[in-house]
Design a protein around this motif. Structure first.
Motif, PDB file in Angstrom:
ATOM      1  N   GLY A  97       0.785  -1.237   0.000  1.00  0.00           N
ATOM      2  CA  GLY A  97       0.000   0.000   0.000  1.00  0.00           C
ATOM      3  C   GLY A  97       0.811   1.279   0.000  1.00  0.00           C
ATOM      4  O   GLY A  97       0.266   2.348   0.222  1.00  0.00           O
ATOM      5  N   VAL A  98       2.098   1.180  -0.250  1.00  0.00           N
ATOM      6  CA  VAL A  98       2.954   2.355  -0.121  1.00  0.00           C
ATOM      7  C   VAL A  98       3.240   3.048  -1.448  1.00  0.00           C
ATOM      8  O   VAL A  98       3.280   4.273  -1.516  1.00  0.00           O
ATOM      9  CB  VAL A  98       4.313   1.965   0.521  1.00  0.00           C
ATOM     10  CG1 VAL A  98       5.091   3.208   0.891  1.00  0.00           C
ATOM     11  CG2 VAL A  98       4.103   1.080   1.722  1.00  0.00           C
ATOM     12  N   GLY A 128       1.854   2.625  -4.754  1.00  0.00           N
ATOM     13  CA  GLY A 128       0.821   2.987  -5.711  1.00  0.00           C
ATOM     14  C   GLY A 128       0.982   2.433  -7.119  1.00  0.00           C
ATOM     15  O   GLY A 128       0.179   2.741  -8.002  1.00  0.00           O
ATOM     16  N   THR A 180      -2.162   0.766  -8.617  1.00  0.00           N
ATOM     17  CA  THR A 180      -3.416   1.523  -8.539  1.00  0.00           C
ATOM     18  C   THR A 180      -4.355   1.256  -9.724  1.00  0.00           C
ATOM     19  O   THR A 180      -3.945   1.330 -10.881  1.00  0.00           O
ATOM     20  CB  THR A 180      -3.119   3.035  -8.433  1.00  0.00           C
ATOM     21  OG1 THR A 180      -2.295   3.230  -7.297  1.00  0.00           O
ATOM     22  CG2 THR A 180      -4.389   3.851  -8.311  1.00  0.00           C
ATOM     23  N   PRO A 189      -9.659   5.438  -6.901  1.00  0.00           N
ATOM     24  CA  PRO A 189      -8.352   4.773  -6.912  1.00  0.00           C
ATOM     25  C   PRO A 189      -8.194   3.820  -5.725  1.00  0.00           C
ATOM     26  O   PRO A 189      -8.531   4.169  -4.600  1.00  0.00           O
ATOM     27  CB  PRO A 189      -7.360   5.933  -6.781  1.00  0.00           C
ATOM     28  CG  PRO A 189      -8.118   7.159  -7.161  1.00  0.00           C
ATOM     29  CD  PRO A 189      -9.538   6.902  -6.809  1.00  0.00           C
ATOM     30  N   ALA A 190      -7.704   2.638  -6.040  1.00  0.00           N
ATOM     31  CA  ALA A 190      -7.482   1.635  -4.999  1.00  0.00           C
ATOM     32  C   ALA A 190      -6.076   1.088  -5.136  1.00  0.00           C
ATOM     33  O   ALA A 190      -5.558   0.953  -6.245  1.00  0.00           O
ATOM     34  CB  ALA A 190      -8.485   0.491  -5.158  1.00  0.00           C
ATOM     35  N   ALA A 191      -5.469   0.769  -3.997  1.00  0.00           N
ATOM     36  CA  ALA A 191      -4.192   0.053  -4.021  1.00  0.00           C
ATOM     37  C   ALA A 191      -4.559  -1.420  -4.155  1.00  0.00           C
ATOM     38  O   ALA A 191      -4.949  -2.052  -3.184  1.00  0.00           O
ATOM     39  CB  ALA A 191      -3.421   0.311  -2.736  1.00  0.00           C
ATOM     40  N   GLU A 210      -4.248   7.331 -11.226  1.00  0.00           N
ATOM     41  CA  GLU A 210      -4.583   8.254 -10.138  1.00  0.00           C
ATOM     42  C   GLU A 210      -4.773   9.672 -10.684  1.00  0.00           C
ATOM     43  O   GLU A 210      -5.680  10.396 -10.282  1.00  0.00           O
ATOM     44  CB  GLU A 210      -3.456   8.256  -9.100  1.00  0.00           C
ATOM     45  CG  GLU A 210      -3.719   9.112  -7.873  1.00  0.00           C
ATOM     46  CD  GLU A 210      -4.334   8.310  -6.735  1.00  0.00           C
ATOM     47  OE1 GLU A 210      -3.873   7.177  -6.482  1.00  0.00           O
ATOM     48  OE2 GLU A 210      -5.281   8.807  -6.114  1.00  0.00           O
ATOM     49  N   SER A 241      -0.634  16.200  -2.527  1.00  0.00           N
ATOM     50  CA  SER A 241      -1.462  15.438  -1.596  1.00  0.00           C
ATOM     51  C   SER A 241      -2.316  14.419  -2.357  1.00  0.00           C
ATOM     52  O   SER A 241      -2.563  13.333  -1.856  1.00  0.00           O
ATOM     53  CB  SER A 241      -2.288  16.353  -0.695  1.00  0.00           C
ATOM     54  OG  SER A 241      -3.373  16.865  -1.396  1.00  0.00           O
ATOM     55  N   ALA A 242      -2.710  14.749  -3.567  1.00  0.00           N
ATOM     56  CA  ALA A 242      -3.479  13.780  -4.342  1.00  0.00           C
ATOM     57  C   ALA A 242      -2.623  12.591  -4.787  1.00  0.00           C
ATOM     58  O   ALA A 242      -3.103  11.470  -4.915  1.00  0.00           O
ATOM     59  CB  ALA A 242      -4.095  14.457  -5.573  1.00  0.00           C
ATOM     60  N   ALA A 248      -0.010  11.434  -3.162  1.00  0.00           N
ATOM     61  CA  ALA A 248       0.817  11.014  -2.030  1.00  0.00           C
ATOM     62  C   ALA A 248       0.976   9.493  -1.954  1.00  0.00           C
ATOM     63  O   ALA A 248       1.897   9.006  -1.315  1.00  0.00           O
ATOM     64  CB  ALA A 248       0.229  11.543  -0.727  1.00  0.00           C
ATOM     65  N   GLY A 249       0.085   8.778  -2.604  1.00  0.00           N
ATOM     66  CA  GLY A 249       0.166   7.321  -2.550  1.00  0.00           C
ATOM     67  C   GLY A 249       0.956   6.716  -3.685  1.00  0.00           C
ATOM     68  O   GLY A 249       0.712   5.578  -4.080  1.00  0.00           O
ATOM     69  N   HIS A 250       1.894   7.472  -4.238  1.00  0.00           N
ATOM     70  CA  HIS A 250       2.709   6.950  -5.348  1.00  0.00           C
ATOM     71  C   HIS A 250       4.167   7.275  -5.126  1.00  0.00           C
ATOM     72  O   HIS A 250       4.503   8.370  -4.674  1.00  0.00           O
ATOM     73  CB  HIS A 250       2.260   7.574  -6.676  1.00  0.00           C
ATOM     74  CG  HIS A 250       0.880   7.163  -7.056  1.00  0.00           C
ATOM     75  ND1 HIS A 250       0.621   6.090  -7.864  1.00  0.00           N
ATOM     76  CD2 HIS A 250      -0.314   7.651  -6.676  1.00  0.00           C
ATOM     77  CE1 HIS A 250      -0.695   5.934  -7.984  1.00  0.00           C
ATOM     78  NE2 HIS A 250      -1.277   6.882  -7.269  1.00  0.00           N
ATOM     79  N   THR A 258      -2.431   6.700   2.579  1.00  0.00           N
ATOM     80  CA  THR A 258      -2.433   7.300   1.240  1.00  0.00           C
ATOM     81  C   THR A 258      -3.879   7.437   0.768  1.00  0.00           C
ATOM     82  O   THR A 258      -4.765   6.786   1.319  1.00  0.00           O
ATOM     83  CB  THR A 258      -1.703   6.388   0.233  1.00  0.00           C
ATOM     84  OG1 THR A 258      -2.538   5.240  -0.017  1.00  0.00           O
ATOM     85  CG2 THR A 258      -0.349   5.923   0.761  1.00  0.00           C
ATOM     86  N   GLN A 311      -5.319   6.157  -1.789  1.00  0.00           N
ATOM     87  CA  GLN A 311      -5.870   4.866  -2.211  1.00  0.00           C
ATOM     88  C   GLN A 311      -6.256   4.003  -1.016  1.00  0.00           C
ATOM     89  O   GLN A 311      -7.246   3.266  -1.065  1.00  0.00           O
ATOM     90  CB  GLN A 311      -4.864   4.084  -3.067  1.00  0.00           C
ATOM     91  CG  GLN A 311      -4.404   4.794  -4.327  1.00  0.00           C
ATOM     92  CD  GLN A 311      -3.060   5.458  -4.130  1.00  0.00           C
ATOM     93  OE1 GLN A 311      -2.899   6.296  -3.254  1.00  0.00           O
ATOM     94  NE2 GLN A 311      -2.085   5.109  -4.954  1.00  0.00           N
ATOM     95  N   PHE A 333     -10.560   2.854   0.786  1.00  0.00           N
ATOM     96  CA  PHE A 333     -11.162   1.551   1.061  1.00  0.00           C
ATOM     97  C   PHE A 333     -10.981   1.062   2.487  1.00  0.00           C
ATOM     98  O   PHE A 333     -11.629   0.115   2.905  1.00  0.00           O
ATOM     99  CB  PHE A 333     -10.659   0.514   0.036  1.00  0.00           C
ATOM    100  CG  PHE A 333     -11.116   0.845  -1.352  1.00  0.00           C
ATOM    101  CD1 PHE A 333     -12.369   0.453  -1.796  1.00  0.00           C
ATOM    102  CD2 PHE A 333     -10.333   1.624  -2.205  1.00  0.00           C
ATOM    103  CE1 PHE A 333     -12.827   0.812  -3.060  1.00  0.00           C
ATOM    104  CE2 PHE A 333     -10.772   1.980  -3.473  1.00  0.00           C
ATOM    105  CZ  PHE A 333     -12.021   1.580  -3.908  1.00  0.00           C
TER     106      PHE A 333
END
Ligand SMILES: Cc1cc2nc3c(=O)[nH]c(=O)nc-3n(C[C@H](O)[C@H](O)[C@H](O)COP(=O)(O)OP(=O)(O)OC[C@H]3O[C@@H](n4cnc5c(N)ncnc54)[C@H](O)[C@@H]3O)c2cc1C
Ligand code: SF4
Ligand code: FES
Ligand code: FES
Lengths: 895, 316
Positions: A42-43, A45, A48, A55-57, A107, A131-132, A134-136, B93, B95, B99
């Motif tokens: 989950g770190v 991305g 995704t 968006p989901a991991a 994303e 911030s959008a 941030a998961g990548h 994050t 994502q 969920f």
């Protein structure tokens, strides 16, 4: 269990295990490999996808959660219907190796839709984008391009722009932004076996016996091979592979591993390099020192050992005017008038490469021919090495590396995963895939050595440099060749007394990494020089000019001196209050290498021009370099040339290390193009009977008309030329014949250089350092492709900021286990950590030494950054940092 | 091996002897990869009506399956319970937040690297009686050593809910306080006090207080998406310039999130000025008993507490 879902609009029924994650069914069951699996936690991305529009991991989502949902993967946004976001990524070069790209794009498309709905065509701020996104994570550091791509797409720059109207620098860009690009990690064969390692839980142990009999009886287990090459049967780090098992699937392989019995005799080990120094420390290689792996790209010089300390005999040649330097130091230490002594111990931690695509190999032996897919930086050389090692005729071995998801030095030569996969394929006569898990990647994938440098710099009142002394210790784990001290010679003349030592510890082996110990050498040197300027109350650039009269770097100094931030910086130590601004500068240098053996083949076929070369692209843009060289030389469109690389059957290409790639393939591509031009002209005369044919402005003109390449292709193909290996180039060739292999090197250090200016703010309450802007000046000769050159430079800066501010490996001292084995604990920079960056290229001064004028830049963009940060922190706070990384825990309380 | 529960009863029945609930699965899936899960998996995600947010006279009720994203971005929740939505919006994050569920965020398992490592033993995994971290590497561990486990409790949401004296509704136990959910940190095997067959169905927040001043800070080396070294949730209620009520909780520094009651007492009745905040910040580590490698966290706690107090009064 069964899950019914819709993927990219079509109903899909998935049979899977209840434990499966969505990413597994998307990749394996649905075959959609644009979605990548990288961290599995989950770190990052890379996995995704959109699930019911969000968006989901997918690595952290149960596969059964897809029941009744609408799933969209990158494949939804294909070549024929590129989304404005994809077009923007192409044009703003928001990608390098491309492995993180599908995740980012999915994303970003979601973000774009939301943004446009609420804000129309206003451009989002960097903050908002960070911030959008941030998961990548992107290890190549393509963030700057990603920022501008998302801003441009949201502002409507790419609304309704046709794909043919896009100008973009990355030749293979479309394959990467659509997820079409197939990396080794994505390769599958029918009936392919999955291989997994059995690794030692002990950091140091002798393997007494191994019983695989139970495992071998398992249904679906096809082969077991021993991979412990140590003749003493000793494992020297926790996680070191001992055996590999190939089985019909991963679950079977895992079960088989669990059934293998290994008896160990556990031996004492050492993790902390400082402890490893001590005379009573457990010794990493007590039996013999002959087999220590090499962490560098050069040959291992002879050396002598004491415990875990190795002294290379090259120390004899490192210093110059050693006596003078020592004398100056002694005088300064005794307090002689008029001398200033700057003496500190600086250290840097190991940095893991953390390529998003792990080390991975797929091997297939059909009884006669061996096909190997490998995420490698040396496709041509690897073909040779495999043939030699496995005693297969060279012509029967083909290595493929069409796309490589990052390497940074860690994927060179016939390394463990390749040897193992090929051995298993030969044994089973079936295709075998061996991919490092992320844990394995962190343990086995390689790292930049550590450093501890005791440095003393002596200057006199007249700002003369009287001598530099340095004793450097570097830890490559179980390998040797850390080499911290040599790079201190890359800048500034003057007396030097330099010593370099390896200190070994029970970790995996270090591997070359972008200017291996350059950043650490300059972390020490350039902070010492900065401190000298402080003591002398001198401007740090004036002082450098005095010590470094080189004209190329002189231009870089001029450039920095023209920047307002530099001119208007507050005086050192003059600020108070919680937030302080720091402005710091540091310079760097590197040697540059090339390979004389590189060739490019150019074919005129009925479909047009096809260039091919056994080189590879890990994100630096090899296809683009070749394509652009040819396009410019012939005056034709870059995208009209089909550039094929990443195949060992092609004409020889260089290994991509030491910033060698561009320098090697650029000139030879030009040569191939000019040979083709001559061939076309003479064929036009001979075969078509044209009079006075001449190549001008991308066309053939002759008495009575012109003919473009397409027409020539139909009339003249096939025509084929292959550029020659480079002829005599004086110094280059001499270097090329050195025993270090067929590599050439340019040690003429007066022609290169880089300078890094950084502005940052220090939050003295919370101990946070925020880089605000980085200016990087690079003297690297001719810039063949400014967009790609910029991207490479950004990447170098960002990787350096990583080790400067957040990246750190963590170990268990009692078990010897690497604890930062996942990407949440090994902290590479995210998009929010990236400051604005401005890159300046100074192209002068290079023509004389390097014909063709192109030179690599990966290292130069990387080496001065940490020191510039250190100097800026000092400037802001009066506190001189010595130990990296500068995480809040190291900063808080000191400032 | 696997149960797809359609109702709370079905889920609870399945869980009564063994197994693990799976809601968003963002924690569970990661552990499956490391082989660290008790089977069977009991999927609770498709249980109906557990994902609703309901505002009523006496407060607000949120279903355990509500995603963190829908909480964090909820306008009224942001207004009414800012100290709850702030961490909910910034943890992990985007994502993951899309969920991850409220229940899962409260009951997620520790991020201790020994626990997460596929090969190492740990009492929380049930494969060892000794905690390797205590004598090994606990640099990211606790500096308030409340019990056998020295890994910080992972839940930022739990930390935030403590400052609201929220209650959790647990099957078979009714409404319990969030403090009771976490207990005193003395259980070496679990991060909470839930027994087999106990599932969180809802979280209840008391009636919103007008004009509360809230701040949240997580100490990280990077900007986003990192587990904090220290996190502080601060709520202040002001009467003019005097602090009429204060609720502060600390996360990432103990094996449970906990309230800084001594700091709250110091703050209440005092003017909201720097002197007060400085003394409050100094007091925040009064109970700390750091481990050999976590002394650095004390300075961080002091700095973070001071920062959030200053931030809180600066909000309008
Ligand atoms: C990169 C990253 C960074 C993160 N940073 C943070 C952070 O800073 N702060 C933070 O708090 N979290 C953080 N998280 C963790 C994240 O918040 C959790 O993974 C998530 O909240 C878990 O929710 P879920 O619904 O997916 O839980 P699941 O994975 O489904 O379940 C987690 C656990 O809770 C149990 N459970 C789930 N629902 C219930 C219920 N209703 N009743 C009883 N037990 C239940 C499950 O059995 C399981 O043991 C981070 C995650 C990642 C990947
Ligand atoms: S008991 Fe706690 S600190 Fe110790 S190893 Fe297990 S999770 Fe980590
Ligand atoms: S692979 Fe899923 S987030 Fe990294
Ligand atoms: S382009 Fe992002 S990881 Fe290589």
């Amino acid at each position: 269990m069964t899950t019914h879902t819709h993927i990219n609009g079509s109903p899909v029924t998935l049979d899977h295990d209840p434990t499966d994650a969505a990413v597994e069914v998307i990749r394996d069951n649905a075959g959609l490999t644009g979605t990548k699996l990288v961290c599995g936690a989950g770190v990052c991305g890379a996995c995704t996808v959109l699930v019911d529009g969000k968006p989901a991991a997918s690595c952290c989502m149960p596969a059964c959660s897809l029941e009744g949902k609408q799933v969209q993967t990158i494949e939804q946004f294909g070549r024929s219907n590129l989304h404005p976001v994809q077009k923007a990524f192409l044009v703003h070069d928001g990608l390098q190796c491309g492995f993180c790209t599908p995740g980012f794009i999915v994303e970003a498309i979601y973000f774009y839709d939301q943004w446009r709905e609420q804000n129309g065509t206003a451009a989002p701020s960097r903050e908002t984008i960070a911030s959008a996104m941030a998961g990548h994570l992107c290890r190549c550091g393509a963030y700057e391009g990603i920022y501008s791509a998302i801003q441009a797409a949201c502002s409507g720059d790419f609304d309704g722009v046709a794909i043919d109207d896009l100008e973009f620098a990355r030749h293979e860009g479309i394959a990467k932004v659509t997820g079409e690009a197939k990396y080794t990690f994505d390769v599958t064969y029918d009936g392919m076996l999955v291989a997994k390692f059995l690794s030692s839980p002990h950091a140091h142990a002798k393997v007494i016996s191994i019983d695989t009999s139970a495992a071998e009886k398992f249904h679906g287990v096809e082969a077991v091979v021993d991979v412990l090459e140590d003749p003493h049967r000793v494992v020297r780090y926790a996680g070191q592979p001992i055996l590999a098992v190939a089985a019909i699937d991963e679950a079977t392989a895992s079960q088989a591993l669990a059934a293998i019995e290994v008896e160990y005799k556990v031996l004492p080990f050492v993790i902390d390099p400082v402890t490893a120094h001590q005379s009573d420390a457990p010794v990493v290689y007590p039996e013999s020192k002959k087999l220590t792996p090499n962490a560098s790209e050069g040959p291992i010089p002879p050396g002598f050992w004491k415990g875990n300390i190795r002294t290379p005999l090259t120390n004899k040649f490192l210093s110059s005017k050693k006596g003078k330097a020592r004398k100056a130091l002694a005088a300064a230490r005794s307090g002689e008038d008029g001398l200033h002594l700057i003496e500190h111990t600086f250290s840097t931690p190991a940095q893991t490469h953390t390529s998003l695509e792990p080390h991975v190999c797929v091997a297939n032996w059909d009884g006669r021919k061996l096909t190997v897919h490998s995420s490698t930086q040396s496709v041509h050389l690897l073909g040779k090495e495999i043939a030699k090692h496995f005693k297969i005729p060279r012509r029967d071995v083909t290595v493929h590396a069409e796309f490589i998801g990052g390497a940074f030095g860690s994927k060179q030569g016939l390394i463990l995963e390749i040897k193992t996969a090929v051995a298993l394929a030969l044994k089973t006569e079936r295709p075998v895939k061996l991919a490092f898990t992320r844990d394995e990647e962190m343990v086995l994938g390689g790292f930049r050595p550590t450093s501890e440098i005791e440095m003393a710099l002596v200057v006199d009142d007249d700002a003369n440099q009287r001598g530099i002394t340095a004793t450097a210790w570097g830890c490559c784990g179980t390998a040797v060749q850390s080499q911290n001290a040599p790079w201190i010679r890359l800048l500034y003349n003057g007396p030097k007394d330099l010593k370099d030592f390896d200190v070994l510890a029970n970790w995996g082996t270090a591997r070359p990494f972008r200017g291996p110990c350059g950043p650490s050498a300059f972390w020490a040197l350039e902070q010492s020089v900065d401190q000298a300027a402080v003591e002398l109350k001198m401007d740090p650039i004036t002082l450098r000019r005095k010590w470094d009269p080189n004209s190329v770097r002189g231009n870089l100094y001029d450039w920095v001196e023209s920047i307002d931030t530099w001119k208007q910086r507050p005086e050192t130590g003059s600020q108070s209050g919680r937030f302080r601004t720091g402005v710091g500068v540091a310079i760097g240098n590197w040697f540059n290498a090339f390979w004389n053996g590189a060739q490019v083949k150019l074919d005129l076929t009925t479909d047009g021009l096809v260039a091919s070369c056994g080189v590879q692209d890990m994100g630096q843009g090899s296809r683009s370099v070749i394509g652009k060289a040819i396009a410019d030389e012939l005056g034709i469109s870059f995208h009209s040339i089909d550039v094929q690389i990443g195949n060992s059957d092609f004409v020889p290409g260089p290994i991509s290390s030491g910033s060698r790639t561009t320098a090697s393939i650029y000139p030879t591509s030009i040569e191939a193009a000019s040979m083709m031009r001559e061939k076309i002209v003479s064929a036009a005369k001979a075969k078509l009977g044209l009079r006075n044919p001449q190549w001008t402005e991308g066309k053939l003109s002759y008495n009575g008309g012109t003919m473009d390449l397409a027409e020539l292709a139909t009339k003249l193909s096939p025509l084929s030329v292959t550029s020659k290996k480079r002829g005599s180039n004086g110094l280059w060739d001499v270097m090329g014949k050195l025993p270090s292999g067929d590599l050439g090197m340019n040690f003429t250090l007066s022609t290169t250089g880089s300078i890094c200016l950084i502005k940052l703010s220090v939050d003295t309450l919370l101990g946070k350092i925020h880089p605000e802007k980085v200016w990087m000046g690079m003297a690297v000769g001719k810039i063949t492709n400014p967009i790609l050159a910029r991207s490479q430079t950004y990447g170098g800066i960002i990787q350096s900021l990583g080790i400067t501010l957040s990246e750190e490996r963590k170990w268990c001292p009692t078990t010897g286990t690497l604890l930062s084995f996942g990407m949440e604990d090994y902290r590479i920079p995210g998009i929010g950590d990236v400051p604005e960056m401005e890159v300046h290229f100074d192209e002068s001064g290079f023509e004389k030494t390097m014909k063709g004028g192109a030179c690599g830049m990966a290292e130069l963009s990387n080496v001065p950054v940490s020191a510039a940060v250190g100097n800026a922190v000092y400037h802001a706070t009066g506190w001189r940092p010595k130990v990296l990384p500068l995480t809040p825990e190291r900063v808080i309380g000191n400032v | 091996m696997h149960i797809q529960a359609k109702s709370i009863e079905e889920a609870v029945r399945a869980h009564s002897t063994e197994g693990e609930f799976r809601a968003g699965g963002t924690d569970v899936q990661e552990r499956i990869r490391a082989g660290n899960l008790s089977l069977p998996i009991i999927d609770i995600q498709s249980i109906a009506v557990l994902d609703e947010i309901e505002f009523h006279e006496s407060g607000t009720t949120i279903g355990a399956l509500t995603t963190l994203e829908s909480i964090g971005n909820h306008d009224q929740l942001q207004r009414d319970y800012p100290a709850f939505t702030l961490p909910t919006r910034t943890l992990a994050t985007p994502q993951i937040r899309n969920f991850a569920t409220l229940g899962g965020s409260l009951c997620q398992r520790t991020r201790c690297w020994y626990y997460r490592h596929p090969e190492l033993g740990c009492p929380k995994k049930g494969n060892s009686d000794t905690c390797l971290a205590r004598d090994g590497n606990h640099q990211r561990g606790v500096c308030f050593d409340f019990g056998p486990c020295v890994a910080p409790h992972p839940s930022s949401v739990g930390c935030a809910l403590l400052t609201y004296d929220a209650q959790v509704e647990v099957t078979g136990r009714g409404k319990i306080s969030i403090g009771d959910l976490y207990g005193d940190g003395s259980d070496p095997t679990r991060e909470h006090t839930l027994e087999k067959g106990q599932m969180i169905t809802h979280v209840h927040l008391p009636k919103a207080i007008e004009n509360e001043k809230a701040a949240y800070y997580r100490m990280m080396s990077r900007k986003w998406a990192e587990w904090p070294a220290v996190e502080v949730v601060t709520r202040l209620m002001l009467d003019g310039n005097v602090i009429s009520d204060a609720k502060l909780s600390l996360g990432a520094v103990a094996n449970i999130p906990f309230r800084l009651t001594e700091v709250e007492e110091l703050l209440i009745g005092n003017p909201a000025n720097d002197d007060t905040f400085q003394s409050a910040a100094q007091l925040s580590v009064a109970r700390a008993n750091p481990l050999p490698q976590t002394g650095h966290k004390l300075k961080m706690v002091v700095a973070c507490v001071l920062h959030t107090l200053q931030q809180a009064v600066a909000t309008t």
